[in-house]
Design an enzyme around this catalytic site. Structure first.
Site, PDB file in Angstrom:
ATOM      1  N   GLY A   7      12.791   5.328   6.823  1.00  0.00           N
ATOM      2  CA  GLY A   7      12.586   3.952   7.297  1.00  0.00           C
ATOM      3  C   GLY A   7      12.543   3.019   6.097  1.00  0.00           C
ATOM      4  O   GLY A   7      11.891   1.972   6.121  1.00  0.00           O
ATOM      5  N   ILE A  12       8.333  -2.604   5.823  1.00  0.00           N
ATOM      6  CA  ILE A  12       7.401  -1.858   4.965  1.00  0.00           C
ATOM      7  C   ILE A  12       8.201  -1.031   3.962  1.00  0.00           C
ATOM      8  O   ILE A  12       7.873  -0.968   2.776  1.00  0.00           O
ATOM      9  CB  ILE A  12       6.521  -0.906   5.808  1.00  0.00           C
ATOM     10  CG1 ILE A  12       5.639  -1.704   6.757  1.00  0.00           C
ATOM     11  CG2 ILE A  12       5.662  -0.018   4.895  1.00  0.00           C
ATOM     12  CD1 ILE A  12       4.978  -0.863   7.838  1.00  0.00           C
ATOM     13  N   GLY A  13       9.252  -0.397   4.458  1.00  0.00           N
ATOM     14  CA  GLY A  13      10.005   0.554   3.632  1.00  0.00           C
ATOM     15  C   GLY A  13      10.474  -0.037   2.320  1.00  0.00           C
ATOM     16  O   GLY A  13      10.383   0.607   1.270  1.00  0.00           O
ATOM     17  N   ARG A  91      -0.456  -1.664  19.917  1.00  0.00           N
ATOM     18  CA  ARG A  91       0.264  -0.603  19.190  1.00  0.00           C
ATOM     19  C   ARG A  91       0.748   0.470  20.169  1.00  0.00           C
ATOM     20  O   ARG A  91       1.808   1.058  19.988  1.00  0.00           O
ATOM     21  CB  ARG A  91      -0.648   0.011  18.126  1.00  0.00           C
ATOM     22  CG  ARG A  91      -0.922  -0.927  16.958  1.00  0.00           C
ATOM     23  CD  ARG A  91      -1.823  -0.247  15.945  1.00  0.00           C
ATOM     24  NE  ARG A  91      -2.281  -1.126  14.888  1.00  0.00           N
ATOM     25  CZ  ARG A  91      -3.273  -1.979  15.000  1.00  0.00           C
ATOM     26  NH1 ARG A  91      -3.923  -2.107  16.154  1.00  0.00           N
ATOM     27  NH2 ARG A  91      -3.647  -2.734  13.983  1.00  0.00           N
ATOM     28  N   ASP A 154      -6.696  -0.415   6.826  1.00  0.00           N
ATOM     29  CA  ASP A 154      -7.999  -0.794   7.400  1.00  0.00           C
ATOM     30  C   ASP A 154      -9.057  -0.894   6.295  1.00  0.00           C
ATOM     31  O   ASP A 154      -9.906  -1.786   6.311  1.00  0.00           O
ATOM     32  CB  ASP A 154      -8.427   0.220   8.470  1.00  0.00           C
ATOM     33  CG  ASP A 154      -7.367   0.348   9.557  1.00  0.00           C
ATOM     34  OD1 ASP A 154      -6.840  -0.693   9.980  1.00  0.00           O
ATOM     35  OD2 ASP A 154      -7.047   1.486   9.954  1.00  0.00           O
ATOM     36  N   HIS A 183      -6.610   4.186  14.026  1.00  0.00           N
ATOM     37  CA  HIS A 183      -5.971   2.969  13.520  1.00  0.00           C
ATOM     38  C   HIS A 183      -5.478   2.132  14.699  1.00  0.00           C
ATOM     39  O   HIS A 183      -4.287   2.084  14.990  1.00  0.00           O
ATOM     40  CB  HIS A 183      -4.815   3.308  12.576  1.00  0.00           C
ATOM     41  CG  HIS A 183      -4.074   2.074  12.145  1.00  0.00           C
ATOM     42  ND1 HIS A 183      -4.637   1.111  11.321  1.00  0.00           N
ATOM     43  CD2 HIS A 183      -2.838   1.599  12.452  1.00  0.00           C
ATOM     44  CE1 HIS A 183      -3.794   0.129  11.150  1.00  0.00           C
ATOM     45  NE2 HIS A 183      -2.687   0.392  11.831  1.00  0.00           N
ATOM     46  N   MET A 238       0.768  -3.649   4.025  1.00  0.00           N
ATOM     47  CA  MET A 238       0.907  -2.229   4.387  1.00  0.00           C
ATOM     48  C   MET A 238       1.597  -1.450   3.278  1.00  0.00           C
ATOM     49  O   MET A 238       1.226  -0.299   2.993  1.00  0.00           O
ATOM     50  CB  MET A 238       1.687  -2.092   5.701  1.00  0.00           C
ATOM     51  CG  MET A 238       1.851  -0.655   6.143  1.00  0.00           C
ATOM     52  SD  MET A 238       0.257   0.149   6.408  1.00  0.00           S
ATOM     53  CE  MET A 238       0.387   1.573   5.347  1.00  0.00           C
TER      54      MET A 238
END
Ligand code: NAD
Ligand code: LMR
Length: 345
Positions: A7, A12-13, A91, A154, A183, A238
């Site tokens: 990913g 994020i990747g 989520r 978190d 999460h 993240m």
């Protein structure tokens, strides 16, 4: 050391791969995605750090050679593959799409690099980690010490928000508080009464301030989803958090991350895979088998974990948060396990 990101072309990747590229412990950084990965790999490959960057993308839906070459020989696999939330979604709403992505990627890990440490970022983490565990079990290669749901964001949020409230640098709060549970919303449980200098300040909080702090950590993801207004969820924070945990894993190949003064970062792990985990599950967690707890690492795996009930101080308010969390966790874990049981692999 070889690290594979699945990913890698995503929100994020990309920044996560950038941070990994700066780590000179990594010799080979393999980037896998179903789209746009060659440009990301070419771009990162110009950075003058050790890691050789390679990009892998399947030619079509049936092509398994790209993922298998990307994974072959990997010591650490990090997975931020899958869809993110849009405003109004939970989520859990991501399950329908992301469950099969995680199932199929984990199958390839089982077939290609079963000894790798696996970090799962894709949501819903409370279900995707049980999915990965179940797939690895089916292939007879499940090592509970090497499968981690990444819950570091978190902790990062709790450190930031608490630091701001108590007038201390958020960075100095690291290792002095802990976040356990899962999460997602009320499965996230910040424990802030562990270090005296901090608990003294927290004890002066009004109920309203304390409740607002807990709510902000539990629903911090929603804050970002709302602000991005349809363009996704947390990516940069993240990537930072994922890299922080990945760095712990990489360093653990050289020495244990155990530290008697600071509480290590937590990760969502399968507790019955550990001697003292089974007792914790039956005595304190009402049978909930996956739970995020602080983990000390060695050689890319859990060396020991902190039992929050034995080793940390849990207040009455925090105990109530745990009771609420257990209900939600049980459902999400069961959903993940049943999904794999009903899948053909
Ligand atoms: P994104 O859509 O920007 O990127 C996801 C990437 O995954 C895309 O590039 C896509 O092509 C790729 N992808 C899709 N299917 C794939 C497959 N089968 N194999 C390989 N790659 C595949 O999304 P994002 O913002 O990067 O978020 C990714 C996931 O991370 C989401 O599920 C999100 O909810 C989750 N997330 C988790 C946390 C956490 O704390 N654990 C924090 C933020 C986001
Ligand atoms: C987060 O906590 O930011 C992530 O889990 C993404 C989300 O959907 O909120």
């Amino acid at each position: 050391m070889k690290v594979t990101v699945c990913g890698a072309a995503g929100g994020i990747g990309q920044p996560l791969s950038l941070l990994l590229k700066t780590n000179n412990l990594i010799d080979e950084l393999a980037l896998y995605d179903i789209v746009n990965v060659f440009g990301v790999a070419a771009d990162l490959s110009h950075i003058n750090s050790n890691a050789v960057v390679t990009g892998y993308q399947p030619k079509d839906k049936s092509d398994q050679s790209a993922i298998r070459t990307a994974l072959a020989g990997s010591n650490l696999v990090i997975i931020p593959a899958g869809v993110p939330r849009k405003p109004g979604m939970t989520r859990a709403d991501l399950f329908n799409i992301n469950a099969s992505i995680i199932r199929d990627l984990t199958k390839n890990i089982a077939l290609t690099c079963p000894d790798a440490s696996i970090l799962i970022i894709s949501n819903p983490v409370n279900s995707t980690v049980p999915i990965a565990a179940e797939v690895l079990k089916k292939f007879g290669v499940f090592n509970p010490k090497k499968l981690f749901g990444v819950t570091t964001l978190d902790s990062v949020r709790a450190e930031t928000f608490l630091g701001q409230l108590i007038g201390e640098s958020p960075n100095s709060v690291k290792g002095k508080i802990s976040v356990i549970g899962g999460h997602s919303g009320d499965t996230i449980i910040p424990l802030v009464n562990i270090t005296k200098s901090i608990s003294d300040k927290v004890s002066n909080f009004s109920d309203k301030t304390y409740d607002e702090f807990i709510h902000r950590v539990q629903f911090g993801g929603d804050e970002v989803v709302k602000a991005k207004n349809g363009a996704g969820s947390a990516t940069l924070s993240m990537a930072y958090a994922g890299y922080r945990f990945a760095e712990n894993i990489l360093q653990s190949f050289f020495s244990s991350t155990f530290n008697s003064t600071y509480i290590p970062d937590s990760a969502f792990i399968y507790l019955p895979g550990f001697q003292k985990g089974e007792l914790l599950v039956s005595k304190k967690l009402n049978g909930v088998e996956f739970f995020s707890v602080p983990v000390a690492l060695k050689n890319g795996e859990v060396e020991s974990f902190v039992d929050p009930f034995e080793d940390l101080t849990i207040t009455n308010k925090e105990q109530k948060l745990i009771e609420v969390a257990l209900d939600g966790l049980k459902k999400s874990i069961d959903q993940g396990v049943s999904f794999v049981k009903g899948s053909k692999l």
